[in-house]
Design an enzyme around this catalytic site. Structure first.
Site, PDB file in Angstrom:
ATOM      1  N   THR A  35      -8.383  17.650  -1.035  1.00 14.09           N
ATOM      2  CA  THR A  35      -8.581  16.516  -0.117  1.00 14.09           C
ATOM      3  C   THR A  35      -8.704  16.995   1.330  1.00 14.09           C
ATOM      4  O   THR A  35      -9.223  16.271   2.164  1.00 14.09           O
ATOM      5  CB  THR A  35      -7.419  15.495  -0.220  1.00 14.09           C
ATOM      6  OG1 THR A  35      -6.186  16.184  -0.046  1.00 14.09           O
ATOM      7  CG2 THR A  35      -7.421  14.788  -1.552  1.00 14.09           C
ATOM      8  N   PHE A  71       3.164  20.551   3.658  1.00 12.61           N
ATOM      9  CA  PHE A  71       2.431  19.279   3.748  1.00 12.61           C
ATOM     10  C   PHE A  71       1.652  18.965   2.481  1.00 12.61           C
ATOM     11  O   PHE A  71       1.297  17.804   2.260  1.00 12.61           O
ATOM     12  CB  PHE A  71       1.417  19.331   4.906  1.00 12.61           C
ATOM     13  CG  PHE A  71       2.042  19.593   6.236  1.00 12.61           C
ATOM     14  CD1 PHE A  71       2.550  18.558   7.003  1.00 12.61           C
ATOM     15  CD2 PHE A  71       2.145  20.887   6.731  1.00 12.61           C
ATOM     16  CE1 PHE A  71       3.145  18.794   8.226  1.00 12.61           C
ATOM     17  CE2 PHE A  71       2.741  21.143   7.963  1.00 12.61           C
ATOM     18  CZ  PHE A  71       3.242  20.091   8.704  1.00 12.61           C
ATOM     19  N   TYR A 139       4.133   7.453  -5.649  1.00 18.05           N
ATOM     20  CA  TYR A 139       4.003   8.349  -4.486  1.00 18.05           C
ATOM     21  C   TYR A 139       5.357   8.496  -3.769  1.00 18.05           C
ATOM     22  O   TYR A 139       5.844   9.605  -3.544  1.00 18.05           O
ATOM     23  CB  TYR A 139       2.939   7.791  -3.519  1.00 18.05           C
ATOM     24  CG  TYR A 139       2.976   8.422  -2.161  1.00 18.05           C
ATOM     25  CD1 TYR A 139       2.716   9.781  -1.999  1.00 18.05           C
ATOM     26  CD2 TYR A 139       3.288   7.673  -1.023  1.00 18.05           C
ATOM     27  CE1 TYR A 139       2.769  10.368  -0.743  1.00 18.05           C
ATOM     28  CE2 TYR A 139       3.341   8.260   0.228  1.00 18.05           C
ATOM     29  CZ  TYR A 139       3.083   9.604   0.363  1.00 18.05           C
ATOM     30  OH  TYR A 139       3.146  10.190   1.603  1.00 18.05           O
ATOM     31  N   PHE A 167       6.465   7.514   9.424  1.00 20.62           N
ATOM     32  CA  PHE A 167       6.029   6.124   9.295  1.00 20.62           C
ATOM     33  C   PHE A 167       4.500   6.130   9.381  1.00 20.62           C
ATOM     34  O   PHE A 167       3.874   6.909   8.666  1.00 20.62           O
ATOM     35  CB  PHE A 167       6.804   5.230  10.274  1.00 20.62           C
ATOM     36  CG  PHE A 167       8.192   4.929   9.719  1.00 20.62           C
ATOM     37  CD1 PHE A 167       9.112   5.954   9.512  1.00 20.62           C
ATOM     38  CD2 PHE A 167       8.550   3.653   9.323  1.00 20.62           C
ATOM     39  CE1 PHE A 167      10.369   5.719   8.923  1.00 20.62           C
ATOM     40  CE2 PHE A 167       9.795   3.390   8.742  1.00 20.62           C
ATOM     41  CZ  PHE A 167      10.698   4.422   8.544  1.00 20.62           C
ATOM     42  N   ASN A 168       3.843   5.332  10.216  1.00 19.78           N
ATOM     43  CA  ASN A 168       2.379   5.255  10.121  1.00 19.78           C
ATOM     44  C   ASN A 168       1.703   6.169  11.143  1.00 19.78           C
ATOM     45  O   ASN A 168       1.637   5.843  12.319  1.00 19.78           O
ATOM     46  CB  ASN A 168       1.921   3.802  10.282  1.00 19.78           C
ATOM     47  CG  ASN A 168       2.279   2.982   9.068  1.00 19.78           C
ATOM     48  OD1 ASN A 168       3.455   2.847   8.733  1.00 19.78           O
ATOM     49  ND2 ASN A 168       1.284   2.465   8.379  1.00 19.78           N
ATOM     50  N   HIS A 185      -6.450   3.721   5.528  1.00 17.70           N
ATOM     51  CA  HIS A 185      -5.560   3.430   6.657  1.00 17.70           C
ATOM     52  C   HIS A 185      -6.171   2.459   7.649  1.00 17.70           C
ATOM     53  O   HIS A 185      -7.374   2.489   7.928  1.00 17.70           O
ATOM     54  CB  HIS A 185      -5.150   4.731   7.354  1.00 17.70           C
ATOM     55  CG  HIS A 185      -4.289   5.582   6.485  1.00 17.70           C
ATOM     56  ND1 HIS A 185      -4.494   6.910   6.286  1.00 17.70           N
ATOM     57  CD2 HIS A 185      -3.215   5.240   5.736  1.00 17.70           C
ATOM     58  CE1 HIS A 185      -3.580   7.375   5.452  1.00 17.70           C
ATOM     59  NE2 HIS A 185      -2.783   6.370   5.107  1.00 17.70           N
ATOM     60  N   ARG A 217       3.917  -2.592  11.260  1.00 16.28           N
ATOM     61  CA  ARG A 217       4.181  -1.183  10.973  1.00 16.28           C
ATOM     62  C   ARG A 217       4.553  -0.449  12.258  1.00 16.28           C
ATOM     63  O   ARG A 217       4.244  -0.897  13.364  1.00 16.28           O
ATOM     64  CB  ARG A 217       2.929  -0.505  10.375  1.00 16.28           C
ATOM     65  CG  ARG A 217       2.534  -1.023   9.000  1.00 16.28           C
ATOM     66  CD  ARG A 217       3.536  -0.581   7.940  1.00 16.28           C
ATOM     67  NE  ARG A 217       3.175  -1.030   6.596  1.00 16.28           N
ATOM     68  CZ  ARG A 217       3.554  -2.212   6.080  1.00 16.28           C
ATOM     69  NH1 ARG A 217       4.280  -3.053   6.794  1.00 16.28           N
ATOM     70  NH2 ARG A 217       3.218  -2.543   4.854  1.00 16.28           N
ATOM     71  N   ARG A 277      -2.387  -6.992   0.025  1.00 15.69           N
ATOM     72  CA  ARG A 277      -2.554  -5.814  -0.831  1.00 15.69           C
ATOM     73  C   ARG A 277      -1.246  -5.618  -1.603  1.00 15.69           C
ATOM     74  O   ARG A 277      -0.172  -5.717  -1.005  1.00 15.69           O
ATOM     75  CB  ARG A 277      -2.838  -4.614   0.077  1.00 15.69           C
ATOM     76  CG  ARG A 277      -3.279  -3.369  -0.629  1.00 15.69           C
ATOM     77  CD  ARG A 277      -3.734  -2.303   0.354  1.00 15.69           C
ATOM     78  NE  ARG A 277      -2.663  -1.815   1.218  1.00 15.69           N
ATOM     79  CZ  ARG A 277      -2.812  -0.851   2.117  1.00 15.69           C
ATOM     80  NH1 ARG A 277      -3.997  -0.290   2.298  1.00 15.69           N
ATOM     81  NH2 ARG A 277      -1.806  -0.456   2.863  1.00 15.69           N
ATOM     82  N   ASP A 280       2.659  -4.065  -0.386  1.00 14.12           N
ATOM     83  CA  ASP A 280       2.854  -3.903   1.057  1.00 14.12           C
ATOM     84  C   ASP A 280       4.102  -4.662   1.524  1.00 14.12           C
ATOM     85  O   ASP A 280       4.118  -5.891   1.513  1.00 14.12           O
ATOM     86  CB  ASP A 280       1.648  -4.463   1.837  1.00 14.12           C
ATOM     87  CG  ASP A 280       0.533  -3.459   2.004  1.00 14.12           C
ATOM     88  OD1 ASP A 280       0.776  -2.250   1.801  1.00 14.12           O
ATOM     89  OD2 ASP A 280      -0.590  -3.878   2.331  1.00 14.12           O
TER      90      ASP A 280
HETATM   91  N1  UFG Z   1      -4.356  -2.986   6.242  1.00 14.71           N
HETATM   92  C1  UFG Z   1      -5.317  -3.979   6.373  1.00 14.71           C
HETATM   93  N2  UFG Z   1      -6.616  -3.612   6.219  1.00 14.71           N
HETATM   94  C2  UFG Z   1      -7.018  -2.333   5.950  1.00 14.71           C
HETATM   95  C3  UFG Z   1      -6.030  -1.324   5.824  1.00 14.71           C
HETATM   96  C4  UFG Z   1      -4.708  -1.690   5.968  1.00 14.71           C
HETATM   97  O1  UFG Z   1      -4.993  -5.138   6.627  1.00 14.71           O
HETATM   98  O2  UFG Z   1      -8.230  -2.078   5.829  1.00 14.71           O
HETATM   99  C5  UFG Z   1      -2.944  -3.339   6.446  1.00 14.71           C
HETATM  100  C6  UFG Z   1      -2.074  -2.998   5.257  1.00 14.71           C
HETATM  101  O3  UFG Z   1      -2.052  -4.049   4.344  1.00 14.71           O
HETATM  102  C7  UFG Z   1      -0.747  -2.745   5.938  1.00 14.71           C
HETATM  103  C8  UFG Z   1      -1.119  -2.169   7.302  1.00 14.71           C
HETATM  104  O4  UFG Z   1      -2.472  -2.551   7.512  1.00 14.71           O
HETATM  105  O5  UFG Z   1      -0.095  -3.948   6.131  1.00 14.71           O
HETATM  106  C9  UFG Z   1      -1.017  -0.657   7.366  1.00 14.71           C
HETATM  107  O6  UFG Z   1      -1.695  -0.112   6.252  1.00 14.71           O
HETATM  108  P1  UFG Z   1      -2.023   1.442   6.097  1.00 14.71           P
HETATM  109  O7  UFG Z   1      -2.776   1.609   4.822  1.00 14.71           O
HETATM  110  O8  UFG Z   1      -2.660   1.936   7.361  1.00 14.71           O
HETATM  111  O9  UFG Z   1      -0.594   2.108   6.022  1.00 14.71           O
HETATM  112  P2  UFG Z   1       0.636   1.828   5.021  1.00 14.71           P
HETATM  113  O10 UFG Z   1       1.697   1.175   5.832  1.00 14.71           O
HETATM  114  O11 UFG Z   1       0.219   1.143   3.792  1.00 14.71           O
HETATM  115  O12 UFG Z   1       1.008   3.306   4.536  1.00 14.71           O
HETATM  116  C10 UFG Z   1       1.468   4.327   5.391  1.00 14.71           C
HETATM  117  C11 UFG Z   1       1.061   5.669   4.837  1.00 14.71           C
HETATM  118  C12 UFG Z   1       1.692   5.901   3.494  1.00 14.71           C
HETATM  119  C13 UFG Z   1       3.181   5.759   3.634  1.00 14.71           C
HETATM  120  C14 UFG Z   1       3.530   4.440   4.261  1.00 14.71           C
HETATM  121  C15 UFG Z   1       4.983   4.401   4.521  1.00 14.71           C
HETATM  122  O13 UFG Z   1      -0.327   5.729   4.706  1.00 14.71           O
HETATM  123  O14 UFG Z   1       1.402   7.210   3.036  1.00 14.71           O
HETATM  124  O15 UFG Z   1       2.842   4.271   5.498  1.00 14.71           O
HETATM  125  O16 UFG Z   1       5.312   3.371   5.369  1.00 14.71           O
HETATM  126  F1  UFG Z   1       3.732   5.820   2.408  1.00 14.71           F
END
Ligand code: UFG
Length: 317
Positions: A35, A71, A139, A167-168, A185, A217, A277, A280
């Site tokens: 990746t 990583f 995961y 976190f994010n 993301h 987030r 999704r 979440d």
């Molecule tokens: N979201 C949208 N639209 C998109 C993408 C995301 O609305 O196109 C929302 C998601 O539903 C979520 C927020 O934006 O509410 C953040 O989503 P991300 O996919 O950017 O990040 P996540 O919080 O799901 O995940 C991240 C990391 C993971 C980790 C997690 C831990 O990518 O690896 O934080 O908090 F596990």
């Protein structure tokens, strides 16, 4: 120091590698490039393209490394739900191969890339390191298992280990940014619309129990995250496993992110409001007090900086 960085061709691994080189360390990157991208490995680091399982032993035996930054992992939550066995094998299996190779080579210092996903649905906000860990995805479960394994290796084999629970992560540094395929993301997806690569961004759920109904987030700039790795490296103490959260301690909703991206790009960025999704949690915000108090870490870049740096990189491409 002479350092082995696993996964140094990935987003976070490559940015940390750049910081390690700037600090004067010597870096070997081990990455299977499944990746990651070979051209993301910063100049000055040596890249070995192979898996941890096949190569950790020989690479660690070939030189006298002082420490490992780990990583390399599979990190797409949705994919982990579809392919749990693959995630256990790639994440836990390969990590154990690495730790045993470290033990045999007598390299006992390690900084590990853990995640907020180890906490699952939090009972309270902000999340501290002593809060319950109940991951809701394979995961998160694999990352928690690796944290647990590190605690054993610290106890039983004298490892000095630090797990950093991200976190994010967002933003870019020195020409290095997010290049995931597929991209899941939020910030990357919103900026893809501004760049004309997608017609609109989907907002997953508008009925969460938050101020504006969208998920909140804790976004952290990848360069601030990288600084924390340098501090963690200096804090690896034989026989101890420490866990630190890494966020800014402040939450931003999906709408906040869309607005920040509109401000930075000047693009209207059309959105479509869709169903939530699966999996979440509504709010994930870190308490990073422990790493601030104990290691003196302080994030210096805010959401606007993350979006601006990511956008500058997209525009250069
Ligand atoms: N979201 C949208 N639209 C998109 C993408 C995301 O609305 O196109 C929302 C998601 O539903 C979520 C927020 O934006 O509410 C953040 O989503 P991300 O996919 O950017 O990040 P996540 O919080 O799901 O995940 C991240 C990391 C993971 C980790 C997690 C831990 O990518 O690896 O934080 O908090 F596990």
């Amino acid at each position: 120091m002479k350092l082995l960085v696993t996964g140094g061709a990935g987003y976070v691994g490559s940015v940390v590698t750049a910081h390690l080189l700037e600090a004067g360390h010597s870096v070997v990157v081990l990455d299977d490039c499944s990746t990651g991208h070979a051209d993301a490995v910063p100049h000055g680091a040596r890249l070995i393209v192979d898996t941890l399982r096949d190569a950790a032993e020989t690479v660690l035996a070939s030189d006298s490394f002082d420490a490992v930054l780990h990583f390399a992992a599979k990190s797409v939550t949705g994919e982990s739900v579809r392919r749990p066995g693959f995630y256990w094998e790639q994440n836990l299996g390969h990590s154990l191969a690495l730790f045993d190779a470290m033990r045999r080579a007598d390299v006992r210092r390690i900084v590990f890339s853990s995640t907020a996903a180890t906490y699952g649905d939090p009972e309270r906000t902000p999340i501290t390191e002593t809060d319950p860990t109940r991951p809701v995805s394979p995961y998160g479960a694999t990352k928690l298992a690796i944290d647990t394994a590190l605690a054993s290796y610290a106890d039983l084999h004298g490892f000095g280990a630090v797990s950093l629970r991200y976190f994010n992560v967002a933003g870019a540094y020195a020409g290095l940014g997010e290049r995931h395929d597929p991209e899941t993301h939020l910030i990357a997806n919103v900026l893809a619309v501004a760049a004309g690569h997608a017609p609109e961004v989907k907002i997953f759920g508008t009925d969460y129990p938050t101020a504006d109904g969208t998920c909140v987030r804790d976004y952290i700039h990848v360069a601030d995250l990288a600084q924390a790795h340098l501090l963690a490296l200096g804090a690896c103490a034989a026989g101890r496993h420490e866990v630190f959260n890494l966020g800014r301690g402040s939450g931003h909703s999906v709408w906040d992110v869309v607005k920040a991206c509109r401000d930075v790009t000047g693009h209207s960025i059309p959105v479509s409001l869709t169903e939530p999704r699966a999996g979440d949690p509504s709010v994930l915000v870190a308490s990073s007090r422990k790493i601030t108090d104990e290691l003196g870490w302080k994030p210096t870049r805010d959401l606007h900086d993350m979006v601006a740096d990511a956008w500058a990189l997209i525009q250069r491409a």
